[in-house]
Write an enzyme that holds these catalytic residues in place. Structure first.
Site, mmCIF file in Angstrom:
data_model
loop_
_atom_site.group_PDB
_atom_site.id
_atom_site.type_symbol
_atom_site.label_atom_id
_atom_site.label_comp_id
_atom_site.label_asym_id
_atom_site.label_seq_id
_atom_site.Cartn_x
_atom_site.Cartn_y
_atom_site.Cartn_z
ATOM 1 N N SER A 252 -15.994 -31.762 5.674
ATOM 2 C CA SER A 252 -14.693 -31.474 5.087
ATOM 3 C C SER A 252 -13.991 -30.443 5.954
ATOM 4 O O SER A 252 -14.542 -29.963 6.954
ATOM 5 C CB SER A 252 -14.847 -30.940 3.653
ATOM 6 N N LYS A 253 -12.775 -30.078 5.566
ATOM 7 C CA LYS A 253 -11.980 -29.167 6.379
ATOM 8 C C LYS A 253 -12.631 -27.804 6.542
ATOM 9 O O LYS A 253 -12.376 -27.101 7.521
ATOM 10 C CB LYS A 253 -10.583 -29.010 5.764
ATOM 11 N N ARG A 254 -13.477 -27.432 5.600
ATOM 12 C CA ARG A 254 -14.087 -26.114 5.720
ATOM 13 C C ARG A 254 -15.055 -26.029 6.902
ATOM 14 O O ARG A 254 -15.425 -24.938 7.338
ATOM 15 C CB ARG A 254 -14.800 -25.734 4.420
ATOM 16 N N HIS A 255 -15.464 -27.177 7.420
ATOM 17 C CA HIS A 255 -16.366 -27.195 8.574
ATOM 18 C C HIS A 255 -15.613 -27.133 9.895
ATOM 19 O O HIS A 255 -16.217 -27.107 10.961
ATOM 20 C CB HIS A 255 -17.236 -28.457 8.543
ATOM 21 N N GLY A 256 -14.280 -27.113 9.843
ATOM 22 C CA GLY A 256 -13.487 -27.099 11.068
ATOM 23 C C GLY A 256 -12.546 -28.293 11.096
ATOM 24 O O GLY A 256 -12.411 -29.031 10.121
#
Length: 482
Positions: free
Chosen positions: A239-243
């Protein structure tokens, strides 16, 4: 084997993300490896969420990655009459039926089933109706087998068996006449003669339903390969939290397309211990049998490392062309021709993991005036270096041909005269001309910076040391050098 035909069939409900791009890449590589065809099909049956912007974003991303398709793009919304004809044929053959249950009724049944721990399947109320129910609206449903098993022969997962009793009677056409995903995809893959379907393992549960439709319509089964999902380092779904997960975000961050393709290929596929593959090598070596069964792990540091390797290996002329949009984005004007830009890039390409970092590192080349770090000025622009800098400046001013060897000779003459090490002279010069203590080799920097700008910056530094100038030159406003 017949002519291999693969496809990439995204839904245009957003940008192309890393998982979809890897699916496209594997399908592309498999087709190219076997000398086959790669098809692009846009699955836009979800009209509420599908947008032209998303379609263009997907096409732009595939184009940037250079995943050229041989046929398409095809659009499901342009094939509606075909789907309706196939549904009507199934109805005439007794393999489909009209379902008059209202959506509200179906939702009540779904919630009741879940409340009592049952699968939220349709209870087949209308399956055995023998006559139309007046003018009521109806959907068309598939008469799925009620017993036995459906086996999915999968190249990656092996044979996966599903009990037919656990599979639902799929809606083929909604009550408004629009076709559904699972129905359209079977018809499209069969009619387009797709031989191998490569997609994420999240589609595996759809596959037995689709196999039943293949058989009901008399189509030959394609080969299936459901590839593992991509997880973050914390082993949760990406997801976006991983980059950055959007392909075009990587372009904006300054990644080279070949580097990202290499990175995507290694997310779940391997060929021995090799990490870096040219496109030709990927085509030559790619095999579905080498796709792992476990999830690929997204690692931004690995992606940056690969991009660094590609930046170092890219010919300077190509790299200079690639970096131009990032220079413009920063508002710089390039103070030279393409040859100058290539020379600048050559000094920096082993010092940057992305094209954005390369432009940031090039600020002293691209700015007319630089800001000198005050701490660096205090440490290196001291009174005792004023005379050696002045002599060096005079010698450099006499250089007729501004080239590396001539610049080096000036430094050697000054270090010999004042009994200095190269570092004792080079570091004050570096601070004077770049504004800081870290840069490529000082001879290369001066050669690329040019004679006039090099002498001007040395003059500023000498003036400051002698009390006649500011320690920090006016900050550049990213207007470029003249």
């Amino acid at each position: 084997m017949s002519v291999v035909r693969t496809r990439f069939a995204p839904s245009p409900t957003g940008y192309l993300h890393i998982g979809g791009a890897r699916t496209a890449l594997f399908s592309y590589l498999f087709a190219r490896h076997h000398g086959g065809k790669f098809i692009l099909r846009i699955e836009d049956t979800d009209r509420e969420r599908s947008t032209q912007e998303s379609i263009q974003a997907i096409i732009d991303a595939l184009t940037w990655l250079r995943l050229e398709w041989d046929e398409g793009p095809f659009f499901q919304t342009e094939r509606t009459e075909l789907y309706r004809a196939r549904a009507e044929q199934l109805l005439r053959d007794g393999k489909a039926y009209r379902c008059f249950c209202a959506p509200q009724t179906l939702e009540i049944k779904r919630k009741a089933a879940m409340k009592f721990g049952r699968k939220p399947m349709y209870d087949r109320t209308c399956r055995n109706l023998t006559a139309p129910s007046g003018d009521q609206p109806f959907a068309l449903r598939f008469k799925a087998p009620l017993d036995g098993e459906t086996v999915v022969p999968d190249v990656v997962k092996g044979h996966v068996t599903f009990a037919n009793a656990e599979l639902d009677d799929l809606i083929l056409l909604r009550s408004d006449g629009t076709p559904t995903y699972n129905f359209c995809v079977v018809i499209d893959d069969a009619e387009m003669a797709v031989t191998h379907i490569i997609r994420g393992e999240d589609h595996l549960t759809n596959t037995p339903k689709q196999i039943q439709l293949y058989k009901a319509m008399g189509y030959d089964l394609p080969g299936f390969a459901h590839i593992p999902l991509i997880l973050g380092l914390d082993r949760t779904r990406l997801s976006k939290r991983h980059g950055a997960t959007s392909v075009m975000a990587y372009r904006g961050l300054g990644y080279l397309p070949d580097a990202l393709v290499n990175y995507l290929a290694r997310l779940g596929w391997s060929h021995g211990d090799q990490e870096i593959f040219s496109r030709a090598e990927l085509v030559e070596k790619f095999a579905l049998e080498d796709v792992g069964k476990s999830a690929g792990v997204y690692n931004l540091e690995k992606a940056e490392w690969l991009n660094f390797q590609y930046i170092k290996a890219t010919p300077v002329d190509e790299l200079a062309a690639a970096v131009k949009p990032f220079i413009a984005q920063k508002g710089y004007a390039i103070p030279g021709d393409d040859g100058w830009l290539a020379a600048m890039v050559a000094t920096l390409r082993e010092r940057a993991k992305t094209l954005v970092e390369l432009v940031d590192a090039a600020h002293f080349y691209l700015s007319e005036e630089i800001s000198i770090d005050p701490a660096a000025a205090r440490k290196f622009l001291k009174p005792e270096i004023s005379e050696p800098l002045g002599v060096l400046r005079a010698q450099l001013a006499d250089v007729a041909h501004w080239q590396l060897d001539a610049i080096r000779a000036c430094f050697e003459a000054v270090t010999d005269r004042f009994a200095l090490s190269l570092g004792q002279l080079a570091q004050p010069v570096r601070v004077a001309v770049t504004g800081g203590t870290s840069s490529p080799g000082i001879f290369e920097v001066l050669e690329v910076l040019g004679k006039d700008r090099s002498l001007d910056r040395l003059d500023r530094a000498i003036a400051h040391i002698n009390g006649g100038g500011a320690a920090v030159a006016p900050a550049a406003q990213a207007t470029g050098a003249s």
